[in-house]
Every structure is written in structure tokens, then in C-alpha cells.
Enzyme design. Sequence first.
Site, PDB file in Angstrom:
ATOM      1  N   ASP A   1       0.865  -1.179   0.000  1.00  0.00           N
ATOM      2  CA  ASP A   1       0.000   0.000   0.000  1.00  0.00           C
ATOM      3  C   ASP A   1       0.908   1.238   0.000  1.00  0.00           C
ATOM      4  O   ASP A   1       2.140   1.149   0.124  1.00  0.00           O
ATOM      5  CB  ASP A   1      -0.986  -0.014   1.175  1.00  0.00           C
TER       6      ASP A   1
HETATM    7  C1  BGC Z   1      -5.103   3.234   0.180  1.00  0.00           C
HETATM    8  C2  BGC Z   1      -5.327   2.171  -0.870  1.00  0.00           C
HETATM    9  C3  BGC Z   1      -5.225   2.754  -2.254  1.00  0.00           C
HETATM   10  C4  BGC Z   1      -3.894   3.470  -2.409  1.00  0.00           C
HETATM   11  C5  BGC Z   1      -3.669   4.049  -3.784  1.00  0.00           C
HETATM   12  C6  BGC Z   1      -3.873   4.087  -0.115  1.00  0.00           C
HETATM   13  O1  BGC Z   1      -3.850   5.196   0.718  1.00  0.00           O
HETATM   14  O2  BGC Z   1      -4.990   2.620   1.442  1.00  0.00           O
HETATM   15  O3  BGC Z   1      -6.568   1.557  -0.680  1.00  0.00           O
HETATM   16  O4  BGC Z   1      -5.359   1.751  -3.208  1.00  0.00           O
HETATM   17  O5  BGC Z   1      -3.827   4.508  -1.453  1.00  0.00           O
HETATM   18  O6  BGC Z   1      -4.482   5.108  -4.056  1.00  0.00           O
END
Ligand code: BGC
Length: 766
Positions: free
Chosen positions: A289
Site C-alpha cells: 500500500d
Molecule cells: C489506500 C489504498 C489505495 C492506495 C492508492 C492508499 O492510501 O490505502 O486503498 O489503493 O492509497 O491510491
Amino acid sequence: MNKLCLLSFVIGLVSQSAWAETAVKPASNASTLQAKNAFIANLMKQMTLDEKIGQLRLISIGPEMPKSEIVKEIAAGRIGGTFNSVLLPDNRAMQDAAVKQSRTKIPMFFAYDVVHGQRTIFPISLGLASTWDMNAVTRAGRVSAIEAAADGVDMTFAPMVDITRDARWGRSSEGFGEDTYLVSRLSATMTRAFQGTSTQAPNSIMAAVKHFALYGAVEGGRDYNTVDMSPVRMQQDYLPPYRAAIDAGAGGVMVALNAINGVPSTSNAWLLQDVLRRDWGFKGVTVSDHGAIKELIDHGVAKDFREAAKLAIKAGVDLSMNDKAYGEELPALVKSGEVSVQEVDNAVREVLGAKWEMGLFANPYLRIGAAVDDPADRNAENRLHRAEARDVARRSVVLLKNENDTLPLKKQGTIAVIGPLAKSSVDMLGSWSAAGLARQTVSAYDGLANAVGDKARLLYAPGTNITDNQEAIAYLDKMEDQIHIDGRPEQDMIDEAVKVAGQSDVVVAVVGESRNMSHEAASRVDLVLPGRQRDLIKALKATGKPLVIVLMNGRPLALGEENKQADAMVESWFLGTEGGNALADVLFGDYNPSGKLPMTFPRSVGQVPAYYNHLNTGRPYRPNDSNYTSNYFEEPTSPLFPFGYGLSYTQFSVSDIVLSINKMTRNDKLTATVQVKNTGKVAGETVVQLYLRDIAASLSRPVKELKNFQKIMLKPGEEKAVTFTLTEEDLKFFNPSLKYAAEAGDFKLMIGLDSEDVKEASFALQ
Ligand code: BGC
């Protein structure tokens, strides 16, 4: 793809148009798999260590790195993919840099958070779950994929399948709710819908299921918090939805931000290797993530950036999302021997494998297309799928209360539309609304106005601000969009609304949360309607006019007071692009509501975690015997609205259950049948739900667990037999030694139209 073509690709002699002719079929059989493996092995032989590490970097298009620098980095072979770009010319320029300028000519891939729509926004995931309708959810997923692919997107970070039983967590809105069975069905359905017949098809996108694992169980519902969970609960309740996506063919897995029993998912070799690859046979790519590798330092498992990179690659995180950990640290780590070339190669192989599966080696411009075909207006109306969105949205609405048939409303007289959300189209989109635009989104007010035309008069007043908590506003304003605040004193606004209500025949109050209240990093300490909205509802009730409350929110709320005040109450979540029209369909009875709650609605925040499939305890709560039993003493311990609950404009009766056999051997199939009848006056759909309870087992089993359901349509007076078939498989669970097996003994079988209102029967497994 023939060998000559592969070779010419690798040495970069193939022109852009030739890519199109060399589309590969999915690696579904042994020979294509062999071809894929041979191609990747050959390619990797020609890559330098730096080029390999470059493939492991996934960079966000955003303030962190300007576009011009990204293009340079790609040309230098230092980026494998990007996310957050949906502009075809931008993606084309980046792909040009990869396949025309970089030494290896390895194509880029482009990812995006397509969670509940791309340009046409469907209801938030919790709304999609409320349909209990896999055809509707398939339509939402397919349209999302088609639109995202047309924007040059190859991969989505979805579906989000974190089981959550704590409504304080703002990300409840992104998931499909509390139940393992329902979420698993939705997880597989959404994955298949995104990926279509093949991840290599130009109108499909690869699904990266998230957040692996257990992110929805963060303590106290506070985002990013710790998860501490027994192995049995993990295996039984929380892990199956991720597995369902993988079994449905998901090509990617996003690793969660939280720690599990002290070990962050990002450095969790047990999770990413033993569970994911060894036990479940996952063959795709893992992606961290956002910034998660660096966060291993704050988690307190890595002393510095270098150790963080080392832990993540060794645990099995293939792609590093938007941090410099792999780029900066892996070269030295490999040089010193702390990370082996093989460990880097393992990750690179998965990234290249995913690119193959997305069809990008065959055609890097598969989804970007040629510049001449770019739409003149990327936001053109004809790129939207409004009919599909409206139909799915109205199926997501849950009717919570309807005293004296207050609903459906008549298209006549004067209707007061009141509330801080009534005219908001931006909130209608919900969080993670991809490339959806507020100006193309129908607000509740506009939907009602469209429906009545000149047959009825609509009056409007905002009634109050969404919240009057200045600290909360300042916090939320940092996310996505600013909360609209009317500068007048709140009491003046309430007074105005009361006046407007007084001039009307019926009041529709559209209240709830702004979309950024049900969002990442938006956890709440309370679940009541924010700000002065509760006072507004009381004031509207005091006018004596019939009061319809329409809720817009991304989590279960504590609605005890509102339930008392309302004559009718409707949960609409955040319905997306066609939200207002879909809502009007329901309120005026052009569509008979059929949604059912995918999460328990507690009476108070103090009841959370609230979920229907809890264990019984040694002193179970009994409504009429509260002495020294497991309960709260200030109010009933039962939920306000149970899991699976939702009314209709018609009524249904469910007969007693008829079982085919009462004693079942391990090879038997048991059928359970009920007659369901529409006893009301209009046609309608309902969801017939099957629950099981294992009476005595080697560990305590839930009071009931959803095992199946069927959504059926019945005309007035019509009766249908609904039959469920059970096998030994349905009776299995993880025992204290984590063995998945069914145990002989007595079972209770329940069928009903929600998790509480059920008929019961008994049988035994021999
Ligand atoms: C979130 C994810 C997301 C990623 C990319 C993160 O802050 O936890 O769910 O896919 O950002 O945007």
C-alpha cells in the site's frame, strides 16, 4: 505470440502498430504458460540489476514527482508502473518512454482505484453489497472495467473486501460489510466482472484485491490501527473474502497497512508466502500500500529505510507503491548479499508476469489506443452508462421503516426537500469516486425534481450544516473536497426549514454524512448524525407533517432517535452518478425497494463491534432475562436494524421449512424448502436467506451464519418454492487445530428475510 515477435520485442524493433497483431491468449493452458515463462526468463536474462529494481517501483502521478520527471525516470528504466493517471495522452507519453526509449522496452502498466466506477459512479461498495444481487454487481464491475480500460487503465486496486464489524472505521464504506459469506460472493463477482473473459482483453482490467489482510479489524475502528486476532477467527471469518478473489482469478493482491498480531502485513512472510502463495496457490503480483514499506520504521520492526526495504522484499512484497525504498536501498542490499538476486528476481518475475497477463507485452497500447482515437471530450456524456448506474443504484436502497405506508410518495402537492445533503451532488459520489464528476451527478433534489416535473411543487431549505464541529471541518477539508458551510447561524437555518416544512404536504429530509466522513483516515468516535442534524429532524417532526428521512452515509449510523421521529426512513448510502434519479424511483414507487443491510445497525456506538454472527457466550443475552447475562444495561443489547434487514412496499410470508432428510451422512445432499408468498399489493423482490448453527462443536460456533441466499421477484399473490441444497462442505469450519472439517452432531437451520426474523428446523450430521 511467436518467438520471432518476442525477440523483436525484446530488442525493440517492433513498431507500435505491430503490437496489435500479436495479442496473446490468456495463459490458460500449459503451452501458453510455458511461452510466458520462457519469455520472461529470457527477458530477465537481459536485464541489469538496476533495470530489475526499476520494475518494482510503482509511482503515483501527483505532487510527489512531476510528469516530466516521471517520463525521464521511465526512459531510464527506473519505473515499472504508475497509478492515478487517466489521461490517455499522458499514459501514451509514459508508454512511449518505456517502449521506445528505455533500453529493455518493457511496457509500463497503469493502475487506478476503480472501486465503484470510473466515470459513471455506482453506489459505494456497501451500497452494492446491499443489493444482494450478483447480476447488478456484475454490471457495475463490468461497466467500471470498460470505462477504466478506455481511459488507459490496466489494473485496479479493488475489490476491497476487508470484513468490518466496526462502523467507526471510515473505510467501512469501501467494503462489502460484516459477513464472510456475502463478502466472499461479492469479492469473486467483482473480480470476475473487472477481469471479464480475460485480463488480456482490451476492455478488461486486472483486479488487485485489497487490503491483505484483516485491515477492517483495526482496533477501535481507528484507521491504520493494530489488529490482534486469533488464528481461528482469521481463517474462519476474515481471510476467506481475499481467497475468494484469488480463486476467481485476481491477478494482484494489495498488502494491508496494518500489523497482524504485531507483525506488519508489509513484512509478514507468513501472510505473503505461507498463506497466500503456499496455501492458496496465488500466482500473481503483490503490491504494497501507499508508502507502506517506509512505515515499517514507524511500526517499529525496521530501524531504518534500508532494513524496511530488506524486510519487505524478503516477506514477498513485489511492487513498492510510492516510496523510494526499493529504488534507493535494494542495489546496496544486493551488493552486500543481505538480499539475494533471487529474491529480487522473484518479485520482478511476478511484475513481468502481471504485465504479460494484462496483455501489455503483446500490445503496450492495448488500452491506451492510438492518439487519433482519443475522445475529443473525455467527459462526454456518451462515455457514461447512466441507465446501468440508475438501475444498480435503486437496487442498493434499503427501506428501514415505513409507517402507515408513508412511502411511496405521490407526485402531487407540495414536497419539502430539506437537509444539508439534499442538493449535494459531490457527496452523492461517495469516497474513491475515480474519474467521476460532481457536475455529471444527480443530487437528491434534482432527482426528485426530474421525477415530479410539473406535477408537484418542490420547496427546499438546507436546514443545517452537515456539522458544526470546527475541528472536524478543518480536518476533513484536507481530504478530496471542502465541506460546504452555510455561514448563517444554525438555528436560523432550522427555523427556515421548519417554515418551509409548514408550507408542504410532506417532508423529505436528506441527512447523513459528507463523503469525506466515510473515507480513509476518517474514523469517528460517535455514530449519530453529525452536528445539528438531529435537532433539525426533531424540529421537522414537530411540524406534524409526514416525515421521510433519507440517509446518505458510508457506514451504519446509530439512528434510535431518528427511527422514532421518522414516518419512513430510507438508507441510500452514496448512490453515485444517477443517485438522485434512483432515489426518486424508490421514493415515488417506480421501483419497489429490495435492498438488505450488509452490516448490523447498532443502537449506540457503545455496541460496536456489532455483528449478527457472534458467539453465544456462557451467559447469552436474553431480552427478558438480563440478570448477570452478557448485555448493556442502558438500552437493549439487540441491534436497531439487524444484518440482512430491509423492507419492501409489499409484504412477504415465509412458510415453515421442509427438509428432505433429518439425518445427513457426509455424502448426502440435504434440501431445505420454504414457500415464499407476496401477500401485498405490488410486485417486489426479496432476499431469502439461509443461516446455520452448529449446536455443539469442538469450539464455540456462531449463533448463526449465512450460508446462502436467493433474491426472488414475486407478483402480488404469487408464491414460489425456494430450495437450498446443503452438503458437508457447508458445515465445515476451522477447529482449534485449524483443521477445516465438519463435525457430526446437531444443527439448526434457519430461513428468513433477515437474520432475526427466521423460521427454524433441525437436522443432524452423522
Ligand atoms: C489506500 C489504498 C489505495 C492506495 C492508492 C492508499 O492510501 O490505502 O486503498 O489503493 O492509497 O491510491
